[in-house]
Design a protein around this motif. Structure first.
Motif, PDB file in Angstrom:
ATOM      1  N   ASP A 147       7.362   3.846   7.343  1.00  0.00           N
ATOM      2  CA  ASP A 147       6.491   3.098   7.800  1.00  0.00           C
ATOM      3  C   ASP A 147       5.042   3.095   7.215  1.00  0.00           C
ATOM      4  OD1 ASP A 147       8.158   2.754   9.432  1.00  0.00           O
ATOM      5  OD2 ASP A 147       8.089   4.703  11.051  1.00  0.00           O
ATOM      6  N   GLU A 148       4.703   4.144   7.156  1.00  0.00           N
ATOM      7  CA  GLU A 148       3.528   4.590   5.789  1.00  0.00           C
ATOM      8  C   GLU A 148       3.334   3.386   4.996  1.00  0.00           C
ATOM      9  OE1 GLU A 148       2.788   8.240   4.270  1.00  0.00           O
ATOM     10  OE2 GLU A 148       3.007   9.256   6.945  1.00  0.00           O
ATOM     11  N   LEU A 149       4.399   3.315   3.925  1.00  0.00           N
ATOM     12  CA  LEU A 149       4.342   2.117   2.919  1.00  0.00           C
ATOM     13  C   LEU A 149       4.018   1.163   4.073  1.00  0.00           C
ATOM     14  CD1 LEU A 149       4.240   1.927   0.037  1.00  0.00           C
ATOM     15  CD2 LEU A 149       6.778   1.383   0.543  1.00  0.00           C
ATOM     16  N   THR A 150       4.778   1.006   4.425  1.00  0.00           N
ATOM     17  CA  THR A 150       4.978  -0.663   4.931  1.00  0.00           C
ATOM     18  C   THR A 150       3.183  -1.127   6.061  1.00  0.00           C
ATOM     19  OG1 THR A 150       6.925   0.051   5.739  1.00  0.00           O
ATOM     20  CG2 THR A 150       6.322  -2.050   7.307  1.00  0.00           C
ATOM     21  N   GLN A 151       2.818   0.512   6.211  1.00  0.00           N
ATOM     22  CA  GLN A 151       1.346   0.397   7.178  1.00  0.00           C
ATOM     23  C   GLN A 151       1.222   0.034   6.419  1.00  0.00           C
ATOM     24  OE1 GLN A 151       0.947   0.904  10.748  1.00  0.00           O
ATOM     25  NE2 GLN A 151      -1.145  -0.165  10.597  1.00  0.00           N
ATOM     26  N   LEU A 152       0.751   0.595   4.751  1.00  0.00           N
ATOM     27  CA  LEU A 152      -0.728   0.120   4.342  1.00  0.00           C
ATOM     28  C   LEU A 152      -0.157  -0.648   3.204  1.00  0.00           C
ATOM     29  CD1 LEU A 152       0.208   3.751   1.735  1.00  0.00           C
ATOM     30  CD2 LEU A 152      -1.709   2.881   2.773  1.00  0.00           C
ATOM     31  N   LYS A 153       1.349  -1.495   3.310  1.00  0.00           N
ATOM     32  CA  LYS A 153       0.995  -2.808   2.355  1.00  0.00           C
ATOM     33  C   LYS A 153       0.614  -4.236   3.200  1.00  0.00           C
ATOM     34  CE  LYS A 153       5.020  -2.505  -0.376  1.00  0.00           C
ATOM     35  NZ  LYS A 153       6.670  -2.678  -0.285  1.00  0.00           N
ATOM     36  N   GLU A 155      -1.996  -3.477   5.488  1.00  0.00           N
ATOM     37  CA  GLU A 155      -3.721  -3.085   5.760  1.00  0.00           C
ATOM     38  C   GLU A 155      -4.110  -3.801   4.090  1.00  0.00           C
ATOM     39  OE1 GLU A 155      -4.412   0.914   5.567  1.00  0.00           O
ATOM     40  OE2 GLU A 155      -4.102   1.071   7.819  1.00  0.00           O
ATOM     41  N   ARG A 156      -3.234  -3.999   3.072  1.00  0.00           N
ATOM     42  CA  ARG A 156      -3.698  -4.403   1.808  1.00  0.00           C
ATOM     43  C   ARG A 156      -3.410  -6.776   2.251  1.00  0.00           C
ATOM     44  NH1 ARG A 156      -0.997  -2.159  -3.398  1.00  0.00           N
ATOM     45  NH2 ARG A 156      -2.101  -0.017  -3.224  1.00  0.00           N
ATOM     46  N   ILE A 157      -2.429  -6.711   2.696  1.00  0.00           N
ATOM     47  CA  ILE A 157      -2.107  -8.103   2.511  1.00  0.00           C
ATOM     48  C   ILE A 157      -3.861  -7.902   3.411  1.00  0.00           C
ATOM     49  CG2 ILE A 157      -1.145  -9.972   4.027  1.00  0.00           C
ATOM     50  CD1 ILE A 157       1.184  -8.274   2.925  1.00  0.00           C
ATOM     51  N   PHE A 158      -3.832  -7.551   5.164  1.00  0.00           N
ATOM     52  CA  PHE A 158      -4.950  -7.912   5.476  1.00  0.00           C
ATOM     53  C   PHE A 158      -6.301  -8.395   5.116  1.00  0.00           C
ATOM     54  CE2 PHE A 158      -2.689  -6.667   9.656  1.00  0.00           C
ATOM     55  CZ  PHE A 158      -2.322  -8.189  10.119  1.00  0.00           C
ATOM     56  N   LYS A 159      -6.439  -7.229   3.996  1.00  0.00           N
ATOM     57  CA  LYS A 159      -7.514  -6.963   2.857  1.00  0.00           C
ATOM     58  C   LYS A 159      -7.606  -8.267   1.748  1.00  0.00           C
ATOM     59  CE  LYS A 159      -8.719  -2.405   2.902  1.00  0.00           C
ATOM     60  NZ  LYS A 159      -8.160  -1.086   2.582  1.00  0.00           N
ATOM     61  N   LEU A 160      -6.757  -8.242   1.829  1.00  0.00           N
ATOM     62  CA  LEU A 160      -6.754  -9.972   0.589  1.00  0.00           C
ATOM     63  C   LEU A 160      -6.740 -10.952   1.294  1.00  0.00           C
ATOM     64  CD1 LEU A 160      -3.925  -8.755  -1.671  1.00  0.00           C
ATOM     65  CD2 LEU A 160      -6.009  -8.151  -2.833  1.00  0.00           C
ATOM     66  N   ASN A 161      -6.442 -10.937   2.381  1.00  0.00           N
ATOM     67  CA  ASN A 161      -6.686 -12.394   3.143  1.00  0.00           C
ATOM     68  C   ASN A 161      -8.003 -12.465   4.103  1.00  0.00           C
ATOM     69  OD1 ASN A 161      -3.591 -13.279   3.433  1.00  0.00           O
ATOM     70  ND2 ASN A 161      -3.430 -11.784   5.485  1.00  0.00           N
ATOM     71  N   LYS A 162      -8.310 -11.114   4.010  1.00  0.00           N
ATOM     72  CA  LYS A 162     -10.363 -11.664   4.621  1.00  0.00           C
ATOM     73  C   LYS A 162     -10.680 -11.664   3.204  1.00  0.00           C
ATOM     74  CE  LYS A 162      -9.908  -8.168   8.359  1.00  0.00           C
ATOM     75  NZ  LYS A 162     -10.865  -7.188   8.994  1.00  0.00           N
ATOM     76  N   LYS A 163     -10.631 -11.640   2.401  1.00  0.00           N
ATOM     77  CA  LYS A 163     -11.281 -11.521   1.101  1.00  0.00           C
ATOM     78  C   LYS A 163     -11.330 -13.009   0.804  1.00  0.00           C
ATOM     79  CE  LYS A 163     -10.812  -7.837  -1.741  1.00  0.00           C
ATOM     80  NZ  LYS A 163     -10.778  -7.182  -2.622  1.00  0.00           N
TER      81      LYS A 163
END
Length: 163
Positions: A147-153, A155-163
């Motif tokens: 669950d933590e790993l999925t959550q981290l992924k 979050e990373r995807i959201f960060k990449l999408n925001k950029k």
């Protein structure tokens, strides 16, 4: 004395010698019979039959001798039979007694192994329960980590999408 009285005396004497076991003209091991008495008395075949009382006396002695010897033989045979039967029973008892001792030893060994296996099973069950508990804990930790790993992924995807 007449000739028939002399013959009867010779027959009586021959019978007494045979019964005493000291015959002169016949073998000692020969069975009692009218013919044996005639030969011992050195008379011809059938001479004794002129004296019916003497013939019946010899027959009676012969039957008594036969019954006593056959009874002794029967007693000896029966005694031998009983001795062999007792020896056979003793041999069989010893055989079964030794088998019984061996089987008791085997039972003791099997009982000891049974107790060892029961103790081993008890220990393995305890260890199995501990491993099951540990497995559940690890599964929960794995789920949490996923669950933590999925959550981290995410979050990373959201960060990449925001950029």
């Amino acid at each position: 004395m007449t000739k028939s009285e002399n013959t009867l005396i010779r027959l009586e004497a021959a019978l007494e010698r045979i019964l005493a076991g000291e015959p002169k003209r016949i073998p000692k091991n020969r069975k009692l019979s009218i013919r044996a008495v005639e030969e011992e008395a050195n008379l011809g075949n059938g001479s004794c039959h002129y004296y019916s009382e003497f013939s019946s006396k010899v027959r009676i002695l012969k039957s008594k001798q036969r019954s006593s010897s056959s009874q002794q033989e029967a007693d000896t045979g029966f005694t031998d039979f009983l001795k062999s039967k007792a020896a056979n029973e003793k041999r069989i008892k010893e055989k079964y007694r030794s088998e019984n001792v061996e089987l008791k030893k085997t039972i003791q060994q099997l009982a000891a192994e049974h107790h060892l296996f029961n103790e081993l099973i008890r220990r393995l069950k305890t260890q199995s329960k501990q491993l099951e508990v540990e497995n559940k804990e690890l599964n929960v930790a794995l789920e949490n980590t996923r669950d933590e790993l999925t959550q981290l992924k995410r979050e990373r995807i959201f960060k990449l999408n925001k950029k």
